[in-house]
Design a protein around this motif. Structure first.
Motif, PDB file in Angstrom:
ATOM      1  N   ASN A  13       0.831  -1.203   0.000  1.00  0.00           N
ATOM      2  CA  ASN A  13       0.000   0.000   0.000  1.00  0.00           C
ATOM      3  C   ASN A  13       0.870   1.259   0.000  1.00  0.00           C
ATOM      4  OD1 ASN A  13      -2.463  -1.416   0.036  1.00  0.00           O
ATOM      5  ND2 ASN A  13      -2.366  -1.635   2.276  1.00  0.00           N
ATOM      6  N   GLN A  14       1.922   1.236   0.831  1.00  0.00           N
ATOM      7  CA  GLN A  14       2.806   2.396   0.872  1.00  0.00           C
ATOM      8  C   GLN A  14       3.568   2.560  -0.443  1.00  0.00           C
ATOM      9  OE1 GLN A  14       3.139   4.707   3.246  1.00  0.00           O
ATOM     10  NE2 GLN A  14       1.442   3.713   4.311  1.00  0.00           N
ATOM     11  N   LEU A  15       3.962   1.435  -1.052  1.00  0.00           N
ATOM     12  CA  LEU A  15       4.636   1.517  -2.340  1.00  0.00           C
ATOM     13  C   LEU A  15       3.721   2.134  -3.390  1.00  0.00           C
ATOM     14  CD1 LEU A  15       7.115   0.917  -4.072  1.00  0.00           C
ATOM     15  CD2 LEU A  15       6.195  -1.382  -4.474  1.00  0.00           C
ATOM     16  N   GLY A  16       2.417   1.734  -3.382  1.00  0.00           N
ATOM     17  CA  GLY A  16       1.467   2.338  -4.324  1.00  0.00           C
ATOM     18  C   GLY A  16       1.322   3.828  -4.095  1.00  0.00           C
ATOM     19  N   ASN A  17       1.243   4.244  -2.822  1.00  0.00           N
ATOM     20  CA  ASN A  17       1.151   5.674  -2.517  1.00  0.00           C
ATOM     21  C   ASN A  17       2.375   6.421  -3.021  1.00  0.00           C
ATOM     22  OD1 ASN A  17      -1.332   5.450  -1.279  1.00  0.00           O
ATOM     23  ND2 ASN A  17      -0.453   5.140   0.763  1.00  0.00           N
ATOM     24  N   ALA A  18       3.567   5.799  -2.823  1.00  0.00           N
ATOM     25  CA  ALA A  18       4.792   6.453  -3.266  1.00  0.00           C
ATOM     26  C   ALA A  18       4.803   6.644  -4.775  1.00  0.00           C
ATOM     27  CB  ALA A  18       5.998   5.622  -2.823  1.00  0.00           C
ATOM     28  N   LEU A  19       4.433   5.592  -5.529  1.00  0.00           N
ATOM     29  CA  LEU A  19       4.399   5.715  -6.988  1.00  0.00           C
ATOM     30  C   LEU A  19       3.394   6.774  -7.424  1.00  0.00           C
ATOM     31  CD1 LEU A  19       4.632   1.959  -8.049  1.00  0.00           C
ATOM     32  CD2 LEU A  19       6.380   3.715  -8.287  1.00  0.00           C
ATOM     33  N   LEU A  20       2.221   6.797  -6.777  1.00  0.00           N
ATOM     34  CA  LEU A  20       1.194   7.771  -7.163  1.00  0.00           C
ATOM     35  C   LEU A  20       1.682   9.193  -6.897  1.00  0.00           C
ATOM     36  CD1 LEU A  20      -1.635   8.209  -8.259  1.00  0.00           C
ATOM     37  CD2 LEU A  20      -2.501   8.003  -5.910  1.00  0.00           C
ATOM     38  N   ASN A  21       2.339   9.407  -5.745  1.00  0.00           N
ATOM     39  CA  ASN A  21       2.856  10.737  -5.445  1.00  0.00           C
ATOM     40  C   ASN A  21       3.905  11.183  -6.452  1.00  0.00           C
ATOM     41  OD1 ASN A  21       2.016  12.270  -2.890  1.00  0.00           O
ATOM     42  ND2 ASN A  21       2.086  10.151  -2.166  1.00  0.00           N
ATOM     43  N   LEU A  22       4.815  10.263  -6.832  1.00  0.00           N
ATOM     44  CA  LEU A  22       5.829  10.609  -7.820  1.00  0.00           C
ATOM     45  C   LEU A  22       5.193  10.961  -9.158  1.00  0.00           C
ATOM     46  CD1 LEU A  22       8.578   7.928  -7.034  1.00  0.00           C
ATOM     47  CD2 LEU A  22       8.613  10.360  -6.457  1.00  0.00           C
ATOM     48  N   CYS A  23       4.148  10.231  -9.546  1.00  0.00           N
ATOM     49  CA  CYS A  23       3.473  10.531 -10.823  1.00  0.00           C
ATOM     50  C   CYS A  23       2.761  11.875 -10.777  1.00  0.00           C
ATOM     51  CB  CYS A  23       2.483   9.405 -11.152  1.00  0.00           C
ATOM     52  SG  CYS A  23       3.283   7.837 -11.552  1.00  0.00           S
ATOM     53  N   ILE A  24       2.174  12.217  -9.629  1.00  0.00           N
ATOM     54  CA  ILE A  24       1.524  13.522  -9.490  1.00  0.00           C
ATOM     55  C   ILE A  24       2.552  14.633  -9.592  1.00  0.00           C
ATOM     56  CG2 ILE A  24       0.285  15.000  -7.866  1.00  0.00           C
ATOM     57  CD1 ILE A  24      -1.159  12.492  -6.878  1.00  0.00           C
ATOM     58  N   ASN A  25       3.740  14.459  -8.932  1.00  0.00           N
ATOM     59  CA  ASN A  25       4.804  15.459  -9.044  1.00  0.00           C
ATOM     60  C   ASN A  25       5.269  15.604 -10.489  1.00  0.00           C
ATOM     61  OD1 ASN A  25       4.769  15.974  -6.311  1.00  0.00           O
ATOM     62  ND2 ASN A  25       6.535  14.669  -5.837  1.00  0.00           N
ATOM     63  N   ALA A  26       5.392  14.455 -11.207  1.00  0.00           N
ATOM     64  CA  ALA A  26       5.796  14.509 -12.611  1.00  0.00           C
ATOM     65  C   ALA A  26       4.752  15.245 -13.441  1.00  0.00           C
ATOM     66  CB  ALA A  26       6.014  13.093 -13.136  1.00  0.00           C
ATOM     67  N   ARG A  27       3.470  14.995 -13.147  1.00  0.00           N
ATOM     68  CA  ARG A  27       2.404  15.699 -13.883  1.00  0.00           C
ATOM     69  C   ARG A  27       2.512  17.201 -13.679  1.00  0.00           C
ATOM     70  NH1 ARG A  27      -3.177  15.492 -10.998  1.00  0.00           N
ATOM     71  NH2 ARG A  27      -1.904  16.922  -9.737  1.00  0.00           N
ATOM     72  N   ASP A  28       2.749  17.635 -12.424  1.00  0.00           N
ATOM     73  CA  ASP A  28       2.832  19.069 -12.144  1.00  0.00           C
ATOM     74  C   ASP A  28       4.049  19.703 -12.800  1.00  0.00           C
ATOM     75  OD1 ASP A  28       0.579  18.733 -10.631  1.00  0.00           O
ATOM     76  OD2 ASP A  28       1.636  18.646  -8.698  1.00  0.00           O
ATOM     77  N   ALA A  29       5.109  18.894 -13.079  1.00  0.00           N
ATOM     78  CA  ALA A  29       6.294  19.423 -13.741  1.00  0.00           C
ATOM     79  C   ALA A  29       6.124  19.519 -15.255  1.00  0.00           C
ATOM     80  CB  ALA A  29       7.505  18.540 -13.410  1.00  0.00           C
ATOM     81  N   MET A  30       4.985  18.987 -15.776  1.00  0.00           N
ATOM     82  CA  MET A  30       4.712  19.037 -17.225  1.00  0.00           C
ATOM     83  C   MET A  30       3.346  19.702 -17.460  1.00  0.00           C
ATOM     84  SD  MET A  30       6.096  15.255 -18.402  1.00  0.00           S
ATOM     85  CE  MET A  30       5.067  14.334 -17.255  1.00  0.00           C
ATOM     86  N   PRO A  31       3.225  21.006 -17.182  1.00  0.00           N
ATOM     87  CA  PRO A  31       1.910  21.673 -17.335  1.00  0.00           C
ATOM     88  C   PRO A  31       1.416  21.685 -18.786  1.00  0.00           C
ATOM     89  CG  PRO A  31       3.667  23.276 -16.971  1.00  0.00           C
ATOM     90  CD  PRO A  31       4.262  21.936 -16.743  1.00  0.00           C
ATOM     91  N   ASP A  32       2.330  21.604 -19.759  1.00  0.00           N
ATOM     92  CA  ASP A  32       1.930  21.615 -21.168  1.00  0.00           C
ATOM     93  C   ASP A  32       1.920  20.210 -21.759  1.00  0.00           C
ATOM     94  OD1 ASP A  32       1.767  24.398 -21.059  1.00  0.00           O
ATOM     95  OD2 ASP A  32       3.912  24.604 -21.511  1.00  0.00           O
ATOM     96  N   GLY A  33       1.964  19.205 -20.888  1.00  0.00           N
ATOM     97  CA  GLY A  33       1.964  17.828 -21.370  1.00  0.00           C
ATOM     98  C   GLY A  33       3.381  17.303 -21.543  1.00  0.00           C
ATOM     99  N   GLY A  34       3.493  15.999 -21.782  1.00  0.00           N
ATOM    100  CA  GLY A  34       4.804  15.392 -21.946  1.00  0.00           C
ATOM    101  C   GLY A  34       4.701  13.881 -21.823  1.00  0.00           C
ATOM    102  N   GLU A  35       5.782  13.253 -21.461  1.00  0.00           N
ATOM    103  CA  GLU A  35       5.831  11.792 -21.383  1.00  0.00           C
ATOM    104  C   GLU A  35       6.256  11.362 -19.988  1.00  0.00           C
ATOM    105  OE1 GLU A  35       8.840   8.739 -23.266  1.00  0.00           O
ATOM    106  OE2 GLU A  35       7.332   9.311 -24.769  1.00  0.00           O
ATOM    107  N   LEU A  36       5.500  10.422 -19.422  1.00  0.00           N
ATOM    108  CA  LEU A  36       5.786   9.866 -18.097  1.00  0.00           C
ATOM    109  C   LEU A  36       6.132   8.397 -18.270  1.00  0.00           C
ATOM    110  CD1 LEU A  36       5.750  10.018 -14.967  1.00  0.00           C
ATOM    111  CD2 LEU A  36       3.315   9.460 -15.072  1.00  0.00           C
ATOM    112  N   THR A  37       7.291   7.966 -17.752  1.00  0.00           N
ATOM    113  CA  THR A  37       7.759   6.586 -17.918  1.00  0.00           C
ATOM    114  C   THR A  37       7.943   5.942 -16.557  1.00  0.00           C
ATOM    115  OG1 THR A  37       8.922   7.199 -19.943  1.00  0.00           O
ATOM    116  CG2 THR A  37       9.553   5.124 -18.894  1.00  0.00           C
TER     117      THR A  37
END
Length: 788
Positions: free
Chosen positions: A527-551
């Protein structure tokens, strides 16, 4: 014509022998010689009586001197016989009223070192310094030792010993000197007589004494010291060396720039060099009368005298800085040093001193002290200025810190307000789904419409699961979540979250996954690992306001020692989960602070600064590391390193159905302690359905009553937070004192209140985090009771 002597009457020899025996207590063989010249020994006896036996010199002094000077006679008869007189084998100097020496005292005299040229010179100097003649010294005293050394010169080289005569006269007077000269003449006569009559044998008493004492025999019969009597040339060489040594010494003493002086054992001045006289203007007679201390500056004289007197009393070297007055009345600083000179017995026999001019050093020292004082003053002034500036800076920093704290608190409160508003919104939605499903379920049952009821149950259950997930996230952000580590397949975790991540980041961002084949398992809380991945993806989304690629990428990694050191990790096998974006990236200073709590670069209201801090703490608690690689303008990669473990797929836990749970064996009993009635009711009913005997308690005290009875208890299930002053941990500890092997399962929704982690539990204790499914509970109960 050669004079003739009438033969002695027959009774004359007998009368002579009685005279000798009456004086010495025995008849020495010396007086049995010269049989071919009757009457000659009688005349030698008359000489012995006048110069030796009847001399007013003290008997012990005469006998000790006879033994000392007999060391220089190559025939050992004299030294053996007179050592016997000295030690009571006969009478010392023919005096029956004198207490003789012990053999040990006699041996001490024999061991006395033969003086060399330096010892002669020192003994002469000490005797010459006597202002008033004294009596013949007592045995084994310093004055006797000096007198014996100087008498040795007079005995061995009488033609070149004028200075020795003057020194002896200065020490003991002219009358005693004359008696000593007569005594030395008799000793020389006795030596000559024995050297020309080598057939003289030692008497039986001395032969017996030497046979009983080997060391005494060795000392008496050793002719080494007789080498001093070899030839007039050798004696002249010794005396010439003494004179030359004295001349050289005084020449050197007058050449050195220091002020030199000598003193007797009491410190009285005995000589000064020319430099002392030139500087102070004081002659030797003046210095001898007043002492060298009179040349010291009056302000320094008392301390100098005190230090010198202490050195004399202790027999130690001394050193003193003081001023010495010159002939013109001015004063200069000198370093005065004094060193005691000792004899072979360790006694101080002379003092040697020097005074070195240190006026220039003193001036430089004073100038240096003035400079130091000025520097210290300037440093103090500058320090005060810097302290004032520092105080002002600290005050300004403190004020700025308070302002920043106020701003940060305001931002936190705003973030908390936004967070609680969002939570309330989410929970209202979830509660609506649960309440609505339960109402429809109740309505259909009251109408007797039982078709499609599973649909409402599934809806309520799904909504509740979403509420559980939300609660876990909240606890994770609050750092209050109790970790439940277990073997976790990282690829499956990423795959299960992929849909959620796509919906979270939005359609403008392309999500790509790169999952490693045969990826190893990791031990962590999924559960904590899932939360960590989700938080990292949200941070990545906020760093790409005009869109981009998340891997999202997984990989197996082996870290050797060099790579492990570079990453500050232990060497070994790891699984990595990397989240990469093509966003704005971070500067190095931002990367350095990324894991700080509440640090964020997002606009106000768009981030609390807790996400990366929570991830960092969770990964470290799981034995791993987090690394950030970022290039401004190119993007960021956050890579999670977790230790790889060896777990087979068939060992992974499978989903259980409540109705598939194994039933209890006969008589197995569980004690359930929880202050929440709904929890007790649900746990009790599900366990009873599986055949367990269930006993309920609402507090620790009521549970202890049950535990103290004879009732069978196979497992204690207790909440951590209990009313009545006893929490679950205290209850378990008290229960273990009564039932040492009791198995315990803690159930808690807020484990941090009890202050323990799963790794701190004792053997046979386990923990489950609320909320949990009944399937998970029954499976855990069966496993714990079975001891698996």
């Amino acid at each position: 014509m050669r004079p003739s002597h009438a033969p002695s009457p027959p009774n004359a020899d007998e009368a002579f022998r009685r005279q000798v025996i009456d004086r010495f207590g025995l008849l020495p063989n010396f007086f049995r010689s010269a049989k071919a010249a009757p009457g000659l020994i009688d005349r030698l006896w008359d000489f012995a009586k006048s110069a030796y036996l009847d001399s007013p010199l003290p008997p012990l002094f005469k006998e000790r001197l006879f033994v000392h000077l007999s060391r220089f006679c190559p025939v050992r008869y004299c030294i053996v016989r007179h050592l016997g007189f000295l030690t009571g084998f006969g009478r010392p100097a023919g005096d029956a009223g004198v207490t003789p020496h012990t053999v040990e005292q006699g041996m001490a005299l024999l061991r006395r070192a033969v003086p060399d040229a330096i010892a002669f010179e020192q003994a002469l100097a000490r005797l010459e310094r006597n202002q008033h003649p004294v009596a013949i010294p007592a045995p084994a005293t310093a004055l006797e030792s000096d007198l014996f050394d100087v008498l040795t010169i007079l005995f061995l080289a009488p033609l070149g010993s004028g200075r020795a005569r003057h020194a002896i006269e200065a020490a003991i007077g002219a009358e005693n000197l004359e008696f000593l000269i007569a005594f030395l003449a008799f000793i020389r006569t006795a030596h000559f007589w024995t050297e020309t009559h080598p057939d003289l044998d030692c008497e039986p008493d001395m032969i017996k004494l030497m046979a009983q004492n080997e060391e005494l025999a060795r000392l008496l019969l050793d002719p080494t010291d007789s080498d001093w009597t070899r030839g007039e040339a050798e004696r002249a060489t010794v005396l010439a060396s003494l004179r030359e040594s004295e001349v050289r010494f005084y020449a050197v003493a007058d050449l050195v720039p220091d002020l030199l002086w000598g003193g007797d054992p009491s410190g009285r001045t005995t000589w000064i060099n020319r430099r002392w006289q030139d500087y102070t203007g004081r002659s030797f007679e003046h210095a001898r009368a007043e002492g060298w201390l009179e040349a010291i500056h009056p302000d320094d004289r008392a301390a100098s005298h005190r230090n010198f007197q202490h050195a004399i009393d202790a027999g130690l070297a001394f050193q003193q800085e003081h001023r010495i007055r010159s002939r013109d009345g001015s004063s200069r600083w000198f370093l005065m040093r004094g060193e005691p000179v000792r004899d072979v017995a360790g006694r101080v026999i002379e003092w040697f001193g020097s005074a070195t001019d240190i006026e220039e050093q003193k001036c430089r020292q004073e100038s240096l002290l003035d400079a130091n004082r000025m520097l210290e003053q300037r440093v103090a002034e500058r320090t005060a200025e810097l302290q004032s500036a520092l105080d002002a800076l600290e005050a300004e920093t403190a004020e700025r810190g308070r302002a920043e704290d106020a701003l940060r608190q305001s931002q936190k409160m705003e973030a908390i307000g936004q967070l609680t508003g969002g939570i309330a919104h989410d929970f209202n939605n979830l509660l609506t789904g649960i309440i609505g499903s339960l109402e429809l379920l109740a309505t259909r049952l009251s109408q007797g419409r039982v078709q499609d009821l599973d649909r409402y149950v599934a809806t309520a259950r799904g909504t509740a699961d979403r509420a559980v997930a939300l609660t876990h996230r909240l606890l994770s952000f609050a750092r209050r979540q109790t970790l439940d580590p277990r073997a976790t397949p990282a690829n499956r975790q990423v795959s299960e979250m992929e849909d959620l991540i796509r919906r979270t980041v939005g359609p403008s961002i392309t999500v790509r996954t790169i999952l490693a084949v045969e990826l190893g398992q990791i031990m962590c809380d999924p559960n904590q690992l899932g939360n960590a991945l989700l938080n990292l993806c949200i941070n990545a989304r906020d760093a790409m306001p005009d869109g981009g690629e998340l891997t999202l990428e997984t990989a197996n990694v082996e870290l050797g020692l060099p790579a492990a050191r570079e990453h500050d990790m232990a060497p070994g096998s790891y699984v990595t989960l990397a989240v990469s974006d093509t966003g704005t990236g971070m500067a190095p200073d931002v990367v350095a602070r990324a894991f700080e709590p509440f640090f964020t670069t997002k606009p106000l209201g768009q981030g609390t600064g807790l996400g990366l801090s929570m991830i960092h703490g969770f990964i470290q608690q799981s034995g791993g590391k987090v690394h950030i690689d970022s290039v401004p303008g190119s993007g960021t990669t956050v890579r999670l390193y977790l230790p790889r473990i060896s777990v087979r797929p068939e060992d992974m836990p499978a989903s259980l159905n409540l109705f598939d749970a194994r039933r209890a064996e006969q008589g197995e009993t569980v004690l359930i302690v929880d202050d929440e009635p709904a929890v007790r009711m649900l746990v009790t009913e599900v366990l009873q359905d599986l055949g367990y005997a269930a006993i309920e308690a609402i507090s620790g005290n009521s549970a202890l009553t049950v535990l103290g009875s004879d009732a069978r208890i196979d497992l204690l299930i207790t909440d951590v937070g209990l009313p009545g002053g006893m929490n679950g941990m205290q209850l378990a500890a008290a229960a273990r004192r009564v039932r040492t092997d009791l198995k315990v399962l803690f159930i808690t929704g807020y484990a941090d209140q009890a202050g323990f982690g799963s790794e701190a539990l004792d053997r046979g204790m386990h923990i489950m985090t609320k909320p949990f499914t009944m399937q998970a509970l029954t499976s855990r109960v069966k496993t714990i009771i079975a001891g698996d």
